[in-house]
Design an enzyme around this catalytic site. Structure first.
Site, mmCIF file in Angstrom:
data_model
loop_
_atom_site.group_PDB
_atom_site.id
_atom_site.type_symbol
_atom_site.label_atom_id
_atom_site.label_comp_id
_atom_site.label_asym_id
_atom_site.label_seq_id
_atom_site.Cartn_x
_atom_site.Cartn_y
_atom_site.Cartn_z
ATOM 1 N N HIS A 1 -35.033 -24.391 -16.028
ATOM 2 C CA HIS A 1 -34.515 -23.115 -15.500
ATOM 3 C C HIS A 1 -34.017 -22.186 -16.604
ATOM 4 O O HIS A 1 -33.900 -22.583 -17.748
ATOM 5 C CB HIS A 1 -33.448 -23.353 -14.428
ATOM 6 C CG HIS A 1 -32.162 -23.968 -14.888
ATOM 7 N ND1 HIS A 1 -31.014 -23.907 -14.147
ATOM 8 C CD2 HIS A 1 -31.845 -24.651 -16.006
ATOM 9 C CE1 HIS A 1 -30.051 -24.532 -14.794
ATOM 10 N NE2 HIS A 1 -30.514 -24.990 -15.908
ATOM 11 N N GLU A 2 -33.778 -20.949 -16.232
ATOM 12 C CA GLU A 2 -33.397 -19.884 -17.190
ATOM 13 C C GLU A 2 -34.453 -19.729 -18.279
ATOM 14 O O GLU A 2 -34.149 -19.551 -19.443
ATOM 15 C CB GLU A 2 -32.043 -20.173 -17.834
ATOM 16 C CG GLU A 2 -30.889 -20.331 -16.881
ATOM 17 C CD GLU A 2 -30.693 -19.122 -15.996
ATOM 18 O OE1 GLU A 2 -31.093 -18.009 -16.402
ATOM 19 O OE2 GLU A 2 -30.164 -19.288 -14.891
ATOM 20 N N GLY A 3 -35.708 -19.763 -17.874
ATOM 21 C CA GLY A 3 -36.791 -19.668 -18.835
ATOM 22 C C GLY A 3 -37.184 -21.060 -19.274
ATOM 23 O O GLY A 3 -36.407 -21.754 -19.917
ATOM 24 N N HIS B 1 -39.355 -19.961 -24.179
ATOM 25 C CA HIS B 1 -38.416 -19.668 -25.266
ATOM 26 C C HIS B 1 -39.069 -19.749 -26.634
ATOM 27 O O HIS B 1 -38.632 -19.082 -27.574
ATOM 28 C CB HIS B 1 -37.189 -20.585 -25.168
ATOM 29 C CG HIS B 1 -36.332 -20.216 -24.014
ATOM 30 N ND1 HIS B 1 -35.519 -19.119 -24.036
ATOM 31 C CD2 HIS B 1 -36.235 -20.747 -22.778
ATOM 32 C CE1 HIS B 1 -34.930 -19.003 -22.860
ATOM 33 N NE2 HIS B 1 -35.351 -19.979 -22.076
#
Lengths: 597, 249
Positions: free
Chosen positions: A438-440, A445
């Site tokens: 999650h969160e990318g 990244h």
């Protein structure tokens, strides 16, 4: 088990020097005693209200009952205490009701809460993020209406980006926001993977929703951001009518079950109102403000879960008697604790080097945020902002890989016992697995780092980071005690430079796909170099402190030195071949025929 | 309006595994986390609730200890005490010396009530409260699990071996707090910052005219005997037999 007091104290006060921040105007209301008290209060709340329910909410995950979410009632108690104690408001400006606690201390508190119960912590992490977006991009009226509730923990926040058909690709979202007379918007659309999307833990839920206003440009440039409360909020902050946000389902997760994860429908009856926050069509930029903070928050959670696993494995290894030293075959001699076996020691040191290195990375980022909040001029501000931007994908991703690896080894130390639900290490592993996604997701990244953050501003941020690492290298060489490690770090830095030049050269020639094909490998290698740097700093601080340390502290500091050496000998050598691979612009995955898989 | 005096002892945190010094002169406190004695925290919480109900006007926290004990008093102020007094003294605190000190302060401050924990978790003596009541010549109610004002008297429910006992005591009085009296609050962050501005006076035994001598002498400190290895029994009857043989039942 929580992150131990001694390491929090070391990392917060001895390594990133939180007390020195109190000399700055922003933090002048604090001193060492108040910061100690804040950390002590967080630990107690985490121990008494979070930790005892971590296993409970894993077994009894949130349930859908008559269209509402049922969660263990202990969650509401814990989170009410958390909000009332002021932990959500802690890092915010005094003018909006915050306490201007430095980020280094705020993130250390978050790490304590996450190590105790990451599911409960999830609600406050999201709420801090949402409050921060409203603080930065909201109008005065929006701040007055929503911030008090969020900072006091009466309202919890969510971030609504993904849709059932569009996760990482936000350009393709379909949610719509139709302007209404009077400035509000009618919101309609489906959102997916929404953490904290529906529950009874707070009086209200404030969703931040990405949606497209008709007539805007296509793709991500046409996305706007909206505040969409579950219950409408009056100008005085009082609660009004239901705002037509419907729960359409729960997602049943592998771990992190204390935070409910939902599918939501906005405006199925055409009655959902949203307020635009920030400019029309500029929503994604605003959301990234939240995302950056949330990403460092995710890194903190990864570290905390890895750390909790390590503490459990360590306690088990000290207690569990099994086997005898190699060479000692006499069965009449007593068995030894498994801590005595070389491979168990290796596994424990690996965990220690990852989780304490990870904590050092996160708290360094937090310190940069404190420096940014108190920057003396625009030039210093720009340099610090560049560093935070550059380190964010690393702070999010590196622990999600290596502190998860720590959880794997924690299970290994316990053996078969670790694979059962009698011990928390398997749960910690499952909880931590989410942080890789999650969160990318991890791969995103790599692209963010190599494709966006490194080339940005002519490579200024990477140059600034390299300059900081070289300062440590020079200092370590002059100290003498870690000069070999300093040389090794210098060499690794050279490897980053060479690989970066090759990749940027290929991008300049328009070969973006080939240049970025190994961005994930680059992310991992740069992460290792940054963590090695933070280990060298920890070892230098420990070495200095050893001169005057008492008996109990001696063992602590010597442990830091040993873990630093371990990281440089067992971990950093991975980086050379990884960077060579990146520099070779290897295309093996791209050239593989689809049918060949 | 009433003043309440609360005794706050600085002790090794309840989470810390206690180690006796090899030479038997005490326990290791070097680098060890110190906290407010948990029973004293309960005592303070009860005083705070009385003030919140309008039954008391001022709460004074008192600690006898080294300079570092200011930490515990700051915590007491952050919990809500109005002011604090540190009585400087290095080394272990003898219950009689503690009682004399609280007595000296009680004579100066004339509180309606002194509340202390029923015992401190370091020496487990449970003597300070009773000794103070004797020196001060005032009523006492120890092991309190419920306390209510009734006019100018206090109705106290006490936890005793036979169950619960209810006493009524005249004020001023000494109360010692038991575990079930209340659950102390969490310190709120804004209150931590407010506590910095509250008065914390520092004095010492000599200034208060307190005799630091005690008839009790500590001879030697030793760790408790290591636990013996257990024995498996096959049923309840065998267990009862074993207990009888050992003279335990």
């Amino acid at each position: 088990m929580l992150i131990p007091r001694r390491d929090i104290e070391f990392q917060v006060f001895e390594v990133v020097e939180a007390e020195a921040l109190c000399a700055r105007e922003r933090y002048a209301a604090h001193d060492r005693a108040t910061l100690d008290e804040v950390l002590g209060s967080a630990r107690r709340l985490a121990e008494e209200r979070f930790l005892p329910y971590a296993a409970l909410t894993d077994v009894h995950e949130p349930e859908l009952v008559d269209g509402r979410v049922r969660i263990a009632p202990e969650a509401r108690v814990a989170l009410r205490e958390l909000g009332e104690a002021g932990f959500i408001a802690a890092p915010f400006d005094a003018e909006v009701g915050g306490l201007q606690v430095p980020q280094v201390v705020n993130q250390a508190c978050n790490a304590l809460f996450a190590s105790a119960h990451v599911g409960f912590h999830g609600y406050s992490m999201l709420t801090q993020g949402v409050a921060n977006v409203i603080r930065v991009f909201g109008s005065d009226e929006q701040r007055r209406r929503y911030l008090p509730g969020l900072l006091e923990g009466r309202f919890f926040g969510t971030m609504c980006l993904s849709e059932p058909h569009a996760g990482s690709s936000l350009a393709d979202i379909r949610s719509r926001a139709e302007p209404l007379p009077g400035g509000l918007y009618a919101i309609r659309g489906d959102k997916m993977w929404i953490s904290g999307g529906e529950h009874e833990l707070s009086d209200n839920i404030i969703h931040l929703v990405l949606a497209k206003v008709p007539g805007g440009p296509p793709g991500v440039k046409g996305i706007s951001l909206f505040i969409v409360p579950r219950y409408r909020v009056g100008p005085d902050g009082g609660l009004g009518a239901d705002n037509d946000v419907r729960l359409t389902g729960l997602n049943h997760k592998m771990g992190w079950r204390g935070t409910v994860n939902t599918a939501l429908a906005f405006g199925p009856n055409g009655e959902c109102l949203g307020e635009r926050i920030g400019e029309e069509h500029r929503g994604l930029a605003s959301m990234f403000q939240l995302m950056n903070e949330a990403r460092i928050g995710v890194g903190v959670c990864s570290v905390a879960l890895g750390y909790a696993g390590y503490m459990n494995a360590l306690a088990y290894a000290r207690d569990r008697l099994q086997g005898r030293p190699l060479g000692q075959r006499d069965p009449s001699t007593p068995q030894v604790p498994i801590l005595r076996h070389a491979d168990v020691r290796r596994m424990l040191l690996a965990q220690k080097s990852w989780v304490e290195g990870g904590l050092a990375l996160e708290l360094y980022c937090a310190r940069l945020m404190d420096d940014l909040a108190t920057a003396r001029d625009a030039g210093e501000g720009a340099r610090l902002h560049g560093l935070v931007e550059l380190l964010t994908p690393i702070a999010k991703s590196w622990p999600s890989e290596f502190c998860l690896e720590a959880n794997k080894l924690a299970i290994q130390v316990l053996g078969g016992a670790g694979y059962t639900r009698d011990y928390p290490v398997e749960r910690l592993y499952r909880d931590n697995r989410l942080n890789h996604i999650h969160e990318g997701a991890y791969g995103i990244h790599g692209l963010d780092l190599l494709g966006r953050k490194v080339p940005q501003d002519g490579g200024a941020a990477l140059a600034a980071l390299a300059a900081l690492v070289r300062e440590t290298i020079a200092a370590a060489r002059s100290d003498g005690s870690f000069s070999q490690e300093a040389d090794q770090l210098d060499q690794a830095l050279g490897g980053i430079d060479a690989a970066t030049r090759r990749v940027l050269g290929a991008m300049a020639k328009g070969e973006a796909e080939r240049a970025l094909a190994n961005a994930t490998v680059y992310l991992e290698a740069v992460g290792h170099v940054v963590v090695a740097w933070r280990w060298l700093e920890q070892a230098r601080v420990a070495t200095r402190a050893l001169g005057t340390a008492g008996a109990a502290d001696r063992a602590f500091y010597e442990g830091k030195q040993a873990a630093c050496r371990f990281f440089f000998r067992h971990e950093l050598p991975r980086v050379g071949p990884q960077l060579a691979l990146v520099a070779s612009l290897d295309e093996t995955p791209l050239l593989m025929p689809d049918e060949g898989f | 309006m009433r003043k309440i005096l609360v005794g706050v002892k600085r002790v090794i945190d309840y989470n810390v595994r206690i180690r006796v010094k090899p030479d038997g002169t005490g326990v290791v406190t070097d680098g060890v986390k110190m906290s407010i004695n948990p029973f004293d925290e309960i005592a303070l919480e009860e005083a705070l609730r009385m003030r919140e109900r309008g039954e008391a006007a001022e709460i004074i926290a008192v600690c006898i200890g080294p300079d570092d004990a200011q930490q515990q008093l700051r915590t007491a102020l952050a919990m809500g005490a109005d002011r604090a007094i540190l009585v400087k003294h290095d080394g272990p605190v003898d219950p009689l010396v503690a009682a004399r000190t609280l007595h000296a302060i009680a004579q100066k401050e004339s509180p309606a009530l002194v509340i202390v924990g029923k015992q401190a978790i370091d020496d487990d003596a449970a003597q300070t409260g009773p000794m103070l009541a004797a020196l001060w010549d005032r009523p006492q109610a120890t092991f309190a699990s419920k306390v209510e004002f009734k006019g100018e008297t206090l109705v106290v429910t006490r936890e005793v071996d036979a169950g619960l006992e209810t006493d009524e005591v005249d004020l001023p009085a000494v109360i010692t707090a038991d575990l079930r009296l209340n659950e102390p609050r969490y310190v709120k962050l804004p209150d931590i910052m407010k506590a910095k501005k509250k008065p914390l006076d520092v004095t010492d035994l000599a200034s208060l005219g307190v005799d630091a001598g005690s008839p009790a002498q500590v001879v030697r400190w030793e760790p408790p005997a290591q636990r013996q290895k257990g024995v498996m029994v096959k049923d309840a009857a065998e267990l009862v037999d074993m207990l009888k043989k050992k003279g335990l039942i």
